[in-house]
Design a protein around this motif. Sequence first.
Motif, PDB file in Angstrom:
ATOM      1  N   GLU A 246       7.213   0.631  -8.912  1.00  0.00           N
ATOM      2  CA  GLU A 246       6.975   0.580 -10.361  1.00  0.00           C
ATOM      3  C   GLU A 246       7.632   1.761 -11.062  1.00  0.00           C
ATOM      4  O   GLU A 246       8.203   1.610 -12.146  1.00  0.00           O
ATOM      5  CB  GLU A 246       5.479   0.508 -10.661  1.00  0.00           C
ATOM      6  N   ASP A 247       7.570   2.931 -10.454  1.00  0.00           N
ATOM      7  CA  ASP A 247       8.244   4.102 -11.014  1.00  0.00           C
ATOM      8  C   ASP A 247       9.757   3.880 -11.074  1.00  0.00           C
ATOM      9  O   ASP A 247      10.400   4.209 -12.072  1.00  0.00           O
ATOM     10  CB  ASP A 247       7.911   5.341 -10.184  1.00  0.00           C
ATOM     11  N   LEU A 248      10.324   3.297 -10.018  1.00  0.00           N
ATOM     12  CA  LEU A 248      11.759   3.007  -9.992  1.00  0.00           C
ATOM     13  C   LEU A 248      12.131   2.010 -11.093  1.00  0.00           C
ATOM     14  O   LEU A 248      13.130   2.196 -11.795  1.00  0.00           O
ATOM     15  CB  LEU A 248      12.165   2.471  -8.623  1.00  0.00           C
ATOM     16  N   PHE A 249      11.319   0.969 -11.277  1.00  0.00           N
ATOM     17  CA  PHE A 249      11.576   0.005 -12.355  1.00  0.00           C
ATOM     18  C   PHE A 249      11.555   0.695 -13.718  1.00  0.00           C
ATOM     19  O   PHE A 249      12.429   0.461 -14.553  1.00  0.00           O
ATOM     20  CB  PHE A 249      10.548  -1.130 -12.345  1.00  0.00           C
ATOM     21  N   ASP A 250      10.575   1.549 -13.944  1.00  0.00           N
ATOM     22  CA  ASP A 250      10.485   2.255 -15.227  1.00  0.00           C
ATOM     23  C   ASP A 250      11.705   3.142 -15.458  1.00  0.00           C
ATOM     24  O   ASP A 250      12.261   3.166 -16.555  1.00  0.00           O
ATOM     25  CB  ASP A 250       9.211   3.090 -15.297  1.00  0.00           C
ATOM     26  N   ARG A 251      12.125   3.862 -14.425  1.00  0.00           N
ATOM     27  CA  ARG A 251      13.286   4.751 -14.567  1.00  0.00           C
ATOM     28  C   ARG A 251      14.589   3.976 -14.713  1.00  0.00           C
ATOM     29  O   ARG A 251      15.500   4.396 -15.406  1.00  0.00           O
ATOM     30  CB  ARG A 251      13.397   5.699 -13.356  1.00  0.00           C
ATOM     31  N   THR A 252      14.669   2.832 -14.072  1.00  0.00           N
ATOM     32  CA  THR A 252      15.899   2.048 -14.080  1.00  0.00           C
ATOM     33  C   THR A 252      16.038   1.199 -15.343  1.00  0.00           C
ATOM     34  O   THR A 252      17.105   1.154 -15.957  1.00  0.00           O
ATOM     35  CB  THR A 252      15.946   1.124 -12.847  1.00  0.00           C
ATOM     36  N   PHE A 253      14.966   0.509 -15.716  1.00  0.00           N
ATOM     37  CA  PHE A 253      15.033  -0.459 -16.808  1.00  0.00           C
ATOM     38  C   PHE A 253      14.384   0.005 -18.096  1.00  0.00           C
ATOM     39  O   PHE A 253      14.614  -0.590 -19.148  1.00  0.00           O
ATOM     40  CB  PHE A 253      14.388  -1.783 -16.374  1.00  0.00           C
ATOM     41  N   GLY A 254      13.507   0.996 -18.035  1.00  0.00           N
ATOM     42  CA  GLY A 254      12.775   1.420 -19.220  1.00  0.00           C
ATOM     43  C   GLY A 254      11.669   0.443 -19.544  1.00  0.00           C
ATOM     44  O   GLY A 254      11.518  -0.595 -18.907  1.00  0.00           O
ATOM     45  N   PRO A 255      10.884   0.755 -20.566  1.00  0.00           N
ATOM     46  CA  PRO A 255       9.734  -0.094 -20.893  1.00  0.00           C
ATOM     47  C   PRO A 255      10.127  -1.472 -21.413  1.00  0.00           C
ATOM     48  O   PRO A 255       9.327  -2.396 -21.386  1.00  0.00           O
ATOM     49  CB  PRO A 255       8.990   0.713 -21.965  1.00  0.00           C
TER      50      PRO A 255
ATOM     51  N   LEU B 248      12.840 -19.661  -4.602  1.00  0.00           N
ATOM     52  CA  LEU B 248      12.495 -18.248  -4.747  1.00  0.00           C
ATOM     53  C   LEU B 248      13.292 -17.649  -5.884  1.00  0.00           C
ATOM     54  O   LEU B 248      14.483 -17.938  -6.037  1.00  0.00           O
ATOM     55  CB  LEU B 248      12.790 -17.481  -3.455  1.00  0.00           C
ATOM     56  N   PHE B 249      12.635 -16.808  -6.652  1.00  0.00           N
ATOM     57  CA  PHE B 249      13.255 -16.097  -7.765  1.00  0.00           C
ATOM     58  C   PHE B 249      13.486 -14.659  -7.317  1.00  0.00           C
ATOM     59  O   PHE B 249      12.532 -13.948  -6.997  1.00  0.00           O
ATOM     60  CB  PHE B 249      12.333 -16.169  -8.980  1.00  0.00           C
ATOM     61  N   TYR B 250      14.745 -14.248  -7.286  1.00  0.00           N
ATOM     62  CA  TYR B 250      15.119 -12.908  -6.812  1.00  0.00           C
ATOM     63  C   TYR B 250      15.287 -11.972  -7.998  1.00  0.00           C
ATOM     64  O   TYR B 250      16.059 -12.236  -8.903  1.00  0.00           O
ATOM     65  CB  TYR B 250      16.416 -12.989  -5.991  1.00  0.00           C
ATOM     66  N   GLY B 251      14.531 -10.872  -7.963  1.00  0.00           N
ATOM     67  CA  GLY B 251      14.632  -9.863  -8.991  1.00  0.00           C
ATOM     68  C   GLY B 251      13.253  -9.465  -9.496  1.00  0.00           C
ATOM     69  O   GLY B 251      12.280 -10.192  -9.284  1.00  0.00           O
ATOM     70  N   PRO B 252      13.121  -8.326 -10.074  1.00  0.00           N
ATOM     71  CA  PRO B 252      14.241  -7.449 -10.377  1.00  0.00           C
ATOM     72  C   PRO B 252      14.774  -6.733  -9.132  1.00  0.00           C
ATOM     73  O   PRO B 252      14.064  -6.530  -8.156  1.00  0.00           O
ATOM     74  CB  PRO B 252      13.654  -6.433 -11.356  1.00  0.00           C
ATOM     75  N   VAL B 253      16.056  -6.425  -9.222  1.00  0.00           N
ATOM     76  CA  VAL B 253      16.732  -5.611  -8.215  1.00  0.00           C
ATOM     77  C   VAL B 253      17.017  -4.278  -8.894  1.00  0.00           C
ATOM     78  O   VAL B 253      17.626  -4.238  -9.963  1.00  0.00           O
ATOM     79  CB  VAL B 253      18.044  -6.262  -7.748  1.00  0.00           C
ATOM     80  N   ALA B 254      16.546  -3.197  -8.292  1.00  0.00           N
ATOM     81  CA  ALA B 254      16.730  -1.871  -8.890  1.00  0.00           C
ATOM     82  C   ALA B 254      17.150  -0.876  -7.816  1.00  0.00           C
ATOM     83  O   ALA B 254      16.670  -0.941  -6.684  1.00  0.00           O
ATOM     84  CB  ALA B 254      15.439  -1.401  -9.557  1.00  0.00           C
ATOM     85  N   VAL B 255      18.031   0.035  -8.210  1.00  0.00           N
ATOM     86  CA  VAL B 255      18.491   1.105  -7.324  1.00  0.00           C
ATOM     87  C   VAL B 255      18.440   2.412  -8.093  1.00  0.00           C
ATOM     88  O   VAL B 255      18.858   2.474  -9.258  1.00  0.00           O
ATOM     89  CB  VAL B 255      19.917   0.823  -6.807  1.00  0.00           C
TER      90      VAL B 255
ATOM     91  N   ALA C 184       0.824  -1.213   0.000  1.00  0.00           N
ATOM     92  CA  ALA C 184       0.000   0.000   0.000  1.00  0.00           C
ATOM     93  C   ALA C 184       0.856   1.260   0.000  1.00  0.00           C
ATOM     94  O   ALA C 184       0.492   2.275  -0.576  1.00  0.00           O
ATOM     95  CB  ALA C 184      -0.927  -0.001   1.205  1.00  0.00           C
ATOM     96  N   GLN C 185       2.014   1.159   0.608  1.00  0.00           N
ATOM     97  CA  GLN C 185       2.890   2.317   0.746  1.00  0.00           C
ATOM     98  C   GLN C 185       3.944   2.408  -0.359  1.00  0.00           C
ATOM     99  O   GLN C 185       4.320   3.500  -0.768  1.00  0.00           O
ATOM    100  CB  GLN C 185       3.581   2.239   2.108  1.00  0.00           C
ATOM    101  N   HIS C 186       4.432   1.256  -0.852  1.00  0.00           N
ATOM    102  CA  HIS C 186       5.592   1.253  -1.732  1.00  0.00           C
ATOM    103  C   HIS C 186       5.324   0.916  -3.200  1.00  0.00           C
ATOM    104  O   HIS C 186       6.177   1.192  -4.051  1.00  0.00           O
ATOM    105  CB  HIS C 186       6.636   0.243  -1.221  1.00  0.00           C
TER     106      HIS C 186
ATOM    107  N   VAL D  78      11.393   5.670  -1.744  1.00  0.00           N
ATOM    108  CA  VAL D  78      11.936   4.390  -2.197  1.00  0.00           C
ATOM    109  C   VAL D  78      13.120   4.663  -3.125  1.00  0.00           C
ATOM    110  O   VAL D  78      12.975   5.336  -4.145  1.00  0.00           O
ATOM    111  CB  VAL D  78      10.868   3.555  -2.931  1.00  0.00           C
ATOM    112  N   ILE D  79      14.284   4.122  -2.752  1.00  0.00           N
ATOM    113  CA  ILE D  79      15.486   4.310  -3.573  1.00  0.00           C
ATOM    114  C   ILE D  79      16.051   2.991  -4.077  1.00  0.00           C
ATOM    115  O   ILE D  79      16.983   2.981  -4.871  1.00  0.00           O
ATOM    116  CB  ILE D  79      16.574   5.101  -2.816  1.00  0.00           C
TER     117      ILE D  79
END
Length: 163
Positions: free
Chosen positions: A17-26, A75-82, A10-12, A56-57
């Motif tokens: 999703e915004d971080l994923f878009d900025r980090t990885f693009g569409p 468990l499948f780890y990822g995506p990892v985004a910073v 609810a908080q993050h 969120v960073i």
Amino acid sequence: MIEIVPENPAQHADAIEDLFDRTFGPGHFAKTAERLREYSASLPHINRVAVEDGRVIGVCRVWPLVVGEARRPALFYGPVAVDPAYRGNFLSLRITEAALEAGKAAGWPAAVLIGAFSLFGKAGFTVTPKNRLTFPGPQDQGRVMVRDLAGDASELEGLVTAP
């Protein structure tokens, strides 16, 4: 101060999703790993989020999967985004390690990750032998890695699928 906390959807969720878009693009939706994620749901109690001043960073999302005819759980780890402003200080590694500890504490036997061994090898991942794990689409086998959690990752072999 940077805190690493479990994901609170609810908080993050929107910020992640915004971080994923900025980090990885569409284009990140076209990756083979997304085929595993689209039929599953991440595990917020195991996911880890890096937060600074309420923003969120960084994030490591974690997904249940099964491997091979034996349908061994992992468990499948990822995506990892910073956030690009925080790169270069191994924050992605710290977030992933926190998520690995959460997965182990929850009793999951093994972790699978697709990424750079130069980074994730520091978290105990090893590259699998070629074609030991196969995916629902093309995948660079040199980037497929596993790690023990509460069990034995060497038991994983075969097609990786959503549960």
